[in-house]
Scaffold this motif. Structure first.
Motif, PDB file in Angstrom:
ATOM      1  N   THR A  74     -12.389  -5.522  -9.014  1.00  0.00           N
ATOM      2  CA  THR A  74     -12.808  -4.315  -8.331  1.00  0.00           C
ATOM      3  C   THR A  74     -11.875  -4.055  -7.140  1.00  0.00           C
ATOM      4  O   THR A  74     -11.035  -4.884  -6.793  1.00  0.00           O
ATOM      5  CB  THR A  74     -14.257  -4.442  -7.845  1.00  0.00           C
ATOM      6  OG1 THR A  74     -14.336  -5.517  -6.879  1.00  0.00           O
ATOM      7  CG2 THR A  74     -15.194  -4.756  -9.011  1.00  0.00           C
ATOM      8  N   GLU A  75     -12.050  -2.886  -6.519  1.00  0.00           N
ATOM      9  CA  GLU A  75     -11.243  -2.569  -5.348  1.00  0.00           C
ATOM     10  C   GLU A  75     -11.524  -3.544  -4.200  1.00  0.00           C
ATOM     11  O   GLU A  75     -10.626  -3.890  -3.429  1.00  0.00           O
ATOM     12  CB  GLU A  75     -11.527  -1.132  -4.898  1.00  0.00           C
ATOM     13  CG  GLU A  75     -11.006  -0.072  -5.858  1.00  0.00           C
ATOM     14  CD  GLU A  75      -9.502  -0.114  -6.027  1.00  0.00           C
ATOM     15  OE1 GLU A  75      -8.813  -0.440  -5.032  1.00  0.00           O
ATOM     16  OE2 GLU A  75      -9.014   0.158  -7.131  1.00  0.00           O
ATOM     17  N   LEU A  76     -12.782  -3.980  -4.087  1.00  0.00           N
ATOM     18  CA  LEU A  76     -13.129  -4.949  -3.046  1.00  0.00           C
ATOM     19  C   LEU A  76     -12.401  -6.269  -3.270  1.00  0.00           C
ATOM     20  O   LEU A  76     -11.896  -6.883  -2.325  1.00  0.00           O
ATOM     21  CB  LEU A  76     -14.644  -5.177  -3.021  1.00  0.00           C
ATOM     22  CG  LEU A  76     -15.514  -4.058  -2.461  1.00  0.00           C
ATOM     23  CD1 LEU A  76     -16.983  -4.444  -2.555  1.00  0.00           C
ATOM     24  CD2 LEU A  76     -15.137  -3.749  -1.025  1.00  0.00           C
ATOM     25  N   ASP A  77     -12.347  -6.716  -4.526  1.00  0.00           N
ATOM     26  CA  ASP A  77     -11.639  -7.959  -4.844  1.00  0.00           C
ATOM     27  C   ASP A  77     -10.160  -7.847  -4.495  1.00  0.00           C
ATOM     28  O   ASP A  77      -9.551  -8.782  -3.959  1.00  0.00           O
ATOM     29  CB  ASP A  77     -11.805  -8.300  -6.324  1.00  0.00           C
ATOM     30  CG  ASP A  77     -13.245  -8.580  -6.699  1.00  0.00           C
ATOM     31  OD1 ASP A  77     -13.994  -9.036  -5.811  1.00  0.00           O
ATOM     32  OD2 ASP A  77     -13.632  -8.329  -7.853  1.00  0.00           O
ATOM     33  N   LYS A  78      -9.572  -6.684  -4.791  1.00  0.00           N
ATOM     34  CA  LYS A  78      -8.156  -6.483  -4.484  1.00  0.00           C
ATOM     35  C   LYS A  78      -7.920  -6.482  -2.973  1.00  0.00           C
ATOM     36  O   LYS A  78      -6.911  -6.994  -2.496  1.00  0.00           O
ATOM     37  CB  LYS A  78      -7.667  -5.178  -5.103  1.00  0.00           C
ATOM     38  CG  LYS A  78      -7.668  -5.192  -6.639  1.00  0.00           C
ATOM     39  CD  LYS A  78      -7.220  -3.856  -7.199  1.00  0.00           C
ATOM     40  CE  LYS A  78      -7.247  -3.871  -8.725  1.00  0.00           C
ATOM     41  NZ  LYS A  78      -6.840  -2.561  -9.300  1.00  0.00           N
ATOM     42  N   GLU A  79      -8.855  -5.893  -2.215  1.00  0.00           N
ATOM     43  CA  GLU A  79      -8.730  -5.902  -0.761  1.00  0.00           C
ATOM     44  C   GLU A  79      -8.793  -7.321  -0.210  1.00  0.00           C
ATOM     45  O   GLU A  79      -8.047  -7.682   0.711  1.00  0.00           O
ATOM     46  CB  GLU A  79      -9.838  -5.053  -0.140  1.00  0.00           C
ATOM     47  CG  GLU A  79      -9.679  -3.555  -0.343  1.00  0.00           C
ATOM     48  CD  GLU A  79     -10.790  -2.778   0.321  1.00  0.00           C
ATOM     49  OE1 GLU A  79     -11.524  -3.370   1.134  1.00  0.00           O
ATOM     50  OE2 GLU A  79     -10.930  -1.575   0.029  1.00  0.00           O
ATOM     51  N   VAL A  80      -9.689  -8.133  -0.778  1.00  0.00           N
ATOM     52  CA  VAL A  80      -9.806  -9.521  -0.331  1.00  0.00           C
ATOM     53  C   VAL A  80      -8.534 -10.303  -0.652  1.00  0.00           C
ATOM     54  O   VAL A  80      -8.038 -11.073   0.187  1.00  0.00           O
ATOM     55  CB  VAL A  80     -11.038 -10.187  -0.987  1.00  0.00           C
ATOM     56  CG1 VAL A  80     -11.065 -11.680  -0.672  1.00  0.00           C
ATOM     57  CG2 VAL A  80     -12.325  -9.532  -0.494  1.00  0.00           C
ATOM     58  N   ILE A  81      -7.989 -10.110  -1.838  1.00  0.00           N
ATOM     59  CA  ILE A  81      -6.765 -10.811  -2.224  1.00  0.00           C
ATOM     60  C   ILE A  81      -5.608 -10.402  -1.322  1.00  0.00           C
ATOM     61  O   ILE A  81      -4.805 -11.236  -0.876  1.00  0.00           O
ATOM     62  CB  ILE A  81      -6.431 -10.519  -3.700  1.00  0.00           C
ATOM     63  CG1 ILE A  81      -7.508 -11.115  -4.608  1.00  0.00           C
ATOM     64  CG2 ILE A  81      -5.069 -11.100  -4.068  1.00  0.00           C
ATOM     65  CD1 ILE A  81      -7.335 -10.763  -6.069  1.00  0.00           C
ATOM     66  N   GLU A  82      -5.515  -9.103  -1.031  1.00  0.00           N
ATOM     67  CA  GLU A  82      -4.448  -8.622  -0.149  1.00  0.00           C
ATOM     68  C   GLU A  82      -4.616  -9.180   1.260  1.00  0.00           C
ATOM     69  O   GLU A  82      -3.643  -9.568   1.910  1.00  0.00           O
ATOM     70  CB  GLU A  82      -4.462  -7.093  -0.120  1.00  0.00           C
ATOM     71  CG  GLU A  82      -3.294  -6.474   0.623  1.00  0.00           C
ATOM     72  CD  GLU A  82      -1.963  -6.730  -0.042  1.00  0.00           C
ATOM     73  OE1 GLU A  82      -0.924  -6.603   0.643  1.00  0.00           O
ATOM     74  OE2 GLU A  82      -1.950  -7.074  -1.257  1.00  0.00           O
ATOM     75  N   GLY A  83      -5.870  -9.207   1.748  1.00  0.00           N
ATOM     76  CA  GLY A  83      -6.116  -9.789   3.063  1.00  0.00           C
ATOM     77  C   GLY A  83      -5.812 -11.271   3.107  1.00  0.00           C
ATOM     78  O   GLY A  83      -5.324 -11.800   4.113  1.00  0.00           O
ATOM     79  N   LEU A  84      -6.077 -11.951   1.992  1.00  0.00           N
ATOM     80  CA  LEU A  84      -5.764 -13.377   1.905  1.00  0.00           C
ATOM     81  C   LEU A  84      -4.259 -13.600   1.930  1.00  0.00           C
ATOM     82  O   LEU A  84      -3.767 -14.545   2.558  1.00  0.00           O
ATOM     83  CB  LEU A  84      -6.371 -13.940   0.618  1.00  0.00           C
ATOM     84  CG  LEU A  84      -6.351 -15.457   0.428  1.00  0.00           C
ATOM     85  CD1 LEU A  84      -7.210 -16.135   1.480  1.00  0.00           C
ATOM     86  CD2 LEU A  84      -6.850 -15.821  -0.967  1.00  0.00           C
TER      87      LEU A  84
END
Length: 233
Positions: A74-84
């Motif tokens: 999901t978009e939330l998962d992608k945001e978390v991966i990018e933040g990581l």
């Protein structure tokens, strides 16, 4: 000293030679090393890798890990991966960002709903009704403006209830939206923490394994030296 160590250190992926940006390839976890091997086709655990490439492949590893466990991201998962990948802090207060976007009407509705659901409103409204009824009963022989059975008071109460109900509903809808924002922030923070902890465990296990291999090699060398000394005696 191996041939790789004797050469000038450089990244196996991009070829950079900035020593401050380089890390030994042996610290890379096996799962990440496997991805590097698949993508680049060239990987030596005795070599070096720069931080930019290491973070990029760690990003790919986390992405593949989530895709394997959850399917489509999901978009939330992608945001978390990018933040990581960027080492960003995801923890924040959603109420601050939410309150900044409220219009004057929305703020007014929240204040009305807050006041309408308090004991202060109940007491003031109770005194108002008592005063209304008392004035009209006391002035019963002087043509009161709203004689018993207080038809005008009933109209006022009905109008107030008709106006107050949608105002309270608007405030409740915004409260639900605020709760959703909090849930989203909690999910992102929890997911990032879980991924960080998982990577930390894997990294520690990998380092312990490498350290154990080195200790075994040192022990073998020591045993060979001891055997040579015994043979000389």
């Amino acid at each position: 000293m191996t041939a790789t160590e004797a050469q000038t250190p450089e990244c196996q992926i991009c070829g950079t030679k900035q020593r401050s940006e380089l890390r030994r390839a042996m610290i890379v976890r096996p799962a990440v090393s496997k991805i590097i091997q698949q993508k680049s086709g060239n990987w030596d655990e005795n070599g070096w890798i720069c931080m930019d490439d290491l973070q990029q492949y760690q990003h790919l590893y986390v992405q593949s890990l989530l895709e394997e466990e959850k399917g489509e991201l999901t978009e939330l998962d992608k945001e978390v991966i990018e933040g990581l990948r960027k080492h960003e802090i995801l923890a924040a207060n959603p109420d601050i960002d939410f309150d900044k976007n409220l219009t004057l009407g929305q703020r007014l509705a929240d204040n009305i709903a807050s006041f309408g659901g308090s004991w202060k409103f109940i007491i003031i409204f109770g005194l108002f009704i008592a005063a209304w009824m008392g004035i009209n009963i006391a002035a019963i022989f002087a043509k009161p403006f709203d004689p018993y059975p207080f038809i005008l008071l009933n109209l006022v109460l009905s109008t107030l209830a008709a106006i107050q109900a949608p105002v309270i509903m608007m405030s409740q809808n915004r409260q639900e939206e605020r709760d959703r924002q909090r849930a989203i922030y909690d999910y992102k923070v929890n997911l990032k923490a879980e991924l960080e902890i998982r990577q930390l465990h894997q990294k520690v296990d990998h380092l312990l394994s490498k350290q154990w291999e080195r200790l075994v090699e040192i022990q073998e060398i020591q045993m060979e030296l001891i055997n040579e000394l015994r043979e000389k005696k």
